[in-house]
Write a protein that holds these residues in place. Sequence first.
Motif, PDB file in Angstrom:
ATOM      1  N   ASP A 256       2.037   0.171 -30.457  1.00  0.00           N
ATOM      2  CA  ASP A 256       1.492   0.038 -29.206  1.00  0.00           C
ATOM      3  C   ASP A 256       0.104   0.687 -28.998  1.00  0.00           C
ATOM      4  O   ASP A 256      -0.025   1.974 -29.443  1.00  0.00           O
ATOM      5  CB  ASP A 256       2.692   0.606 -28.034  1.00  0.00           C
ATOM      6  CG  ASP A 256       3.750  -0.222 -28.182  1.00  0.00           C
ATOM      7  OD1 ASP A 256       3.988  -1.335 -27.831  1.00  0.00           O
ATOM      8  OD2 ASP A 256       4.683   0.389 -28.820  1.00  0.00           O
ATOM      9  N   SER A 258      -3.520   1.186 -26.306  1.00  0.00           N
ATOM     10  CA  SER A 258      -4.151   1.038 -25.036  1.00  0.00           C
ATOM     11  C   SER A 258      -5.549   1.721 -24.996  1.00  0.00           C
ATOM     12  O   SER A 258      -5.524   2.668 -25.562  1.00  0.00           O
ATOM     13  CB  SER A 258      -3.264   0.994 -23.784  1.00  0.00           C
ATOM     14  OG  SER A 258      -3.088   2.475 -23.756  1.00  0.00           O
ATOM     15  N   THR A 260      -8.746   2.221 -22.262  1.00  0.00           N
ATOM     16  CA  THR A 260      -9.535   2.154 -20.975  1.00  0.00           C
ATOM     17  C   THR A 260     -10.764   2.465 -20.860  1.00  0.00           C
ATOM     18  O   THR A 260     -11.401   3.574 -21.436  1.00  0.00           O
ATOM     19  CB  THR A 260      -8.727   3.021 -19.830  1.00  0.00           C
ATOM     20  OG1 THR A 260      -7.343   2.459 -19.843  1.00  0.00           O
ATOM     21  CG2 THR A 260      -9.346   2.835 -18.585  1.00  0.00           C
ATOM     22  N   SER A 267      -5.055  -3.459 -23.921  1.00  0.00           N
ATOM     23  CA  SER A 267      -3.686  -2.929 -24.442  1.00  0.00           C
ATOM     24  C   SER A 267      -3.083  -4.101 -25.345  1.00  0.00           C
ATOM     25  O   SER A 267      -3.359  -5.284 -25.307  1.00  0.00           O
ATOM     26  CB  SER A 267      -2.956  -2.791 -23.247  1.00  0.00           C
ATOM     27  OG  SER A 267      -2.330  -3.734 -22.418  1.00  0.00           O
TER      28      SER A 267
END
Length: 505
Positions: A256, A258, A260, A267
């Motif tokens: 996983d 992500s 920003t 993501s």
Amino acid sequence: MKRFYGASALALCAFGAPAYADVTPQQVWDDLEAYMQGFGYSVTATEAMDGSNLNLTDVVMSMQVAEEDIIAAFSMDSMTLTDQGDGTVAIDFPSVMPVTIKGTDGGDDVDVTINLGQEAMKLVVSGDPDNLTYDYSADKMTIALGKMMADGEEITRDMLRVDVEAGPISGQSTVLRAAGLQSISQTMDYGDITYDIAFNDPDSEDSGLLNGLLNGVTASGETVMPMDIDYSDPAAMFAAGFGVDVTMGHTGGRMDFSVTERSGATSGKTSSGGGSLTFAMSSDNMAYKLSGSDVSVDVTSPEIPMPISAQLAETGFSLNVPLKAADAPQDANIEVVLGGFEMAEMLWNIFDPAANLPRDPATIRVALDAEVTPFADLFDPEAMEKIEMEDGVPGELNSVSLRELVIDAVGAKIMGSGAFTFDNTDMESFDGLPRPEGKLDVSISGANGLLDQLIAMGLLADEDAMGARMMMGMFSVPGSEPDTATSEIVINAEGHILANGQRLK
């Protein structure tokens, strides 16, 4: 740096089945010391005998990173080698062992500490000094970023975090020394490996997170090294007998992530059902093979109008090439597989909302076998430089065989096979290329149906489709089934090109 981490881990986690011969703590330490020195490390330690046991303090194994003003060092406050009274030796390590990397890189200061940790590690050594066997296990081993300095300021854990954990771990290894060579055979079971990486830039809005899991990670292999190895001279290193053959695998995993930024957050997640990696290299050839199964990818981003979702049932890549100069042709091959590709209905609907095209899984598979004659050792810098200065070539192509060609997607399918030899004395018939001779067989199905659908969707103009059909008509003949065609392309000894018996050149 890869040598440093790999050798450090192996030296600490050396492994193998008991050989039931007497070995002393001093002999075991001498073996480990010689092993690390064989990888180019400088080893220092304070030794003290306690009865039949050996206590080591201030253990430091360091090495200068090639072509950089950086010293990488692995250290332990203490290390105990215990005579177990049955001819075997047990080694105890501290629970945390730091790795420091210090120096300058391009004028920038480097100061990094990485902490290696272990829980319930058991290591037993048996055999004799020239044939030692290591048997080890551990509930858990960890890697954590301890400290990092940049421009004289510390990057704290809330700014950058790196944590890796593996376990339960078990393995075996044997180190055999004979005839000036050191042979290391090993099998390893890392259990499950988890990783957690995060960063947060305090001077901007940038941040990111990456974490995942690999299940059932295993590794096995054999490495042969000259006792006096010189990594700065690859040609001499391989000529002296250096070779490696390693296989790694896992039974499935996930990741996983992500990120920003000012523009927004990206993501996604990936997963796989398993995979393997094989790498082998010697003075004669190099082989590399990578494979995976049931791979899926899901990504969302502010720069993409909708989520991306795709799956692959099979992935693969393999390469085998000769490295040593030869007087006769040598085998080489390459293979690429992307099997069972599927993407989400939402993506299909962007360009095919009426579902005109078949949405069956797509597959691409290409396998080529060849014979080549290398003119020089590819690891001999002087020979390669001479070829370059003389505007020469490092070798010649003698033959190519298309073992398999499959392109199967959106209702159309292309299959092919064939073989060609090359006359390197004739560089005129094909404008500076060696003259080929051989045959290529190709079969096509569903091509006209695909062109019709593309026209109906407005993705292809009628005149463009007509040109494609005329081209197929020139190089192919109708098959026995509707919307099928076959083609036989032949290049003969005179350099003539024939398509289905009709001469084109």
